[in-house]
Design a protein around this motif. Sequence first.
Motif: not given
Lengths: 307, 370
Positions: B39, B202-204, B228, B232, B259-260
Motif C-alpha cells: 500500500p 486497512g479499515d475502510k 490510504p 477515506l 485519487t481516494i
Amino acid sequence: MQDLLYFSQQLINGLTIGSTYALIAIGYTMVYGIIGMINFAHGEIYMIGAYTALIAITGLATLGITWLPLVLIVALICAMIVASSMGWAVERVAYRPVRGKHRLIPLISAIGMSIFLQNYVHLAQGSRNIGFPALIQGGFLFGSPDTFQMSLSYMQITIFITTLICMSALTLFISRSRIGRACRAVSQDLGMANLLGIDTNRIISATFVIGAALAAVAGLLLGMYYGSIDPLFGFIAGLKAFTAAVLGGIGSIPGAMLGGLILGVAESLTSGYLSGEYKDVVSFSLLILILLFKPTGLLGKPEVEKI
Amino acid sequence: MTISVKKLATAVSASIALMAAGQAAAEIQIGIAGPMTGPVAQYGDMQFSGARMAIEQINANGGVMGEKLVGVEYDDVCDPKQAVTVANSLVNDGVRFVVGHLCSSSTQPASDIYEDEGVLMITPASTNPEITERGYELVFRTIGLDSMQGPVAGNYIASQNPKRVAIVHDKQQYGEGIATAVRDTLQAKGVEIAMFEGITAGDKDFSSLITKLKQADVDYVYYGGYHPELGLILRQARQADLDAKFMGPEGVGNKDINTIAGEAAEGLLVTLPPSFDEKAENQELVKAFQAKGEDPSGPFVLTSYTAVQLIADGIKQAGSSDPYEVAKALHSGTFQTPIGTVQYDEKGDMKSFEFVVYEWHSDGSKTPVN
C-alpha cells in the motif's frame, strides 16, 4: 435529543455496514449449508466484484455515458456476471475434484484459492488503493445546524434498499423456485437428493453462483460507500462476513442476515461509545459468547447425526 | 521427480555463494531496502529513484576510492516481518551498507539485525524517535524525527486558536508516535483535546469515527498515519458534512490521497520536509532526474540520494569500507548534501532538520502556509 440523534446516527452507520456483511455472509452460509465446507475464497470474489464494477464504471465514463441509473445497472450486471463466473470456476477447479475427501482438504484448497486470487489481482491491478468515484452524493440532515446533525445519505438508503431487494429475492427463490427447492433438498441430504434424480453438481454450482452474485452486489455498494478499493479489502470483509455467518448460525440464510446486522451494529456502537480500538475486540467477544451458550449460532439448527 | 531436494539445495546454495563471491571482489554493495509493492509503494518509488540516481552519479565520477557502488534492491512491503527477512538476506548477501528502511515499523526490527551483524544503516524516511534511542552505533537517518514534526504541527494548530482538537492515529509506530507528540505539544499550550483515538490500518469504514468527531464538535482533527486511511476519512467526512480542518504528517502528503479523497483533499494541512528540489543549489540534480523522466519532488527522493552520498563520503573520509570506521567518520564529520549541511549527534540523528506546514490541494499541488 442530542444523544438520541447521536445514537440513531451510529445505528444507521452500523446497519449500513451490517447489511453489506449480510450480503457477503449469504455466500458462506449457503455453501456451508449444502456441502459443509467453508469457502475462504469468497471474500476475494467480493473484491473481484468491486474491481469489475470499477472497471465498468471507468469504461462507461470514457465512452461518455454518465447517466447514473444506466451506469449503476451496467456496473452491477458486469460485476455480477464476472463474480458469478469466478465463483463457478473456483468451485469447478478447486473444490469439486476434492469433494467427498477428508474435510481438511477442501478447506486448504479454499485457502489456496483465496491466496491465488488475491495475488492475481495484486499483479493485474497493482497493489495501491484505487479511488472509487462517488456516484451517489448528498442526503438528508436531521437536527438543528448548530448542534449535532444526523445525516442519512442517499448512498446509505441505496444500500438498505438494494440489500432488502436482494434478500427478498433470495428468500423467494429458495422457497418457491424449482432450483431453490432442490437446494433445500441437497442441503438436507446430498446422497438422497442425488438418488431422487436431482443433479447435485448443478445445484452446488448454482449455490456458488448465487453467493458470488450477491457478493458482487456488496462489492459495488461498498466500493461506492467507502470510496477506495485495494486487493486486500476482500480478506477483511470476508472475515467479518464469515463471523456474521457463524454468529447467525452457519448454514441458515436468515441467520446470516441477522448475524450481519448484529455485527455491524455492535461494531458501530462500540466505536461510537467506547473507542474504535475495541471494535474488533467487542465483536469477536460477542461471537465467542454466543457460541458458548448456543454453539450452532443464533438461528442455526443443531446438526442431527446422520446414520 | 528423482532429483533429491537435498542435492538441489546444495547446488543452488553453491551457485549463490559463487555469485556472491564474484560480486564482492571490486565493488561496494549498497542495499536499498523499502516497499516496492504494497500500500505505500509510492514512497518506496521515491526512495529507489533517489538512491539509484546517487549510485549512478557517484559511479560516473569514478566511484569511491576506485571501487564502484552497486545497488542491491530489496522489497520489505512496509511489513515488519518481511523487513526482518530482508535484513537477514541482506546480511547473508554480504551487504555492509543499507539505505532504508522506509516505514518506521520496518526500520526498527531490521536495525536490530544490522547493528548485531555490523551493517551500517541510513534510513531516508523513518521518523520514529525510538529508532535512534537504543544507543546503536551503526544507525543513522537523513530525515527529522516525529518529535520534531509533532511540535511543528502542534504549534501550528495552537496558533489557530482552535476550540477543540481531536487526534486520531493508526496504532502503528509512526502514526501513534507522531500523534502522541502532537498531543503533548497541544496539551502544553493548554489546548483542549476532545479525543485521542486509534483506528485499524486497512479499515475502510470510518462512519462511526466521523459521527463521533461531529458529536465532539471539533474544529481541528490531527491524523497520525498514512494516506490510504486519511483519504477515506476525508472523503467520508465530507459526505457526512463534518466541518473540521484536517492535518497530517508527511505520510499523508502524496498524490494518491487525491485519487481516494478527490475534492475532499482540498485544504488538508501537511507537515513536510522543505522542498529540497526547489533549492537553487539542487537545480542541476533536479535536471538529472527530469532527464530520466523521474520526479524529484517527493519527500524521500533527495533524502535517499543523500543517504547514498553520505555512505560514499563516509567511506572516503574513513579511508576504509569497514562500517564501524565509516560510522565514526559520519558521527564526527560535516557533510554538504542536497538536503543541506549534515552533522550527526551521537545517536545518529541530524543536528538540525526542519519541517514546514503546507496546504494540500485537490489537484495534488501544495502551497506553504505561513
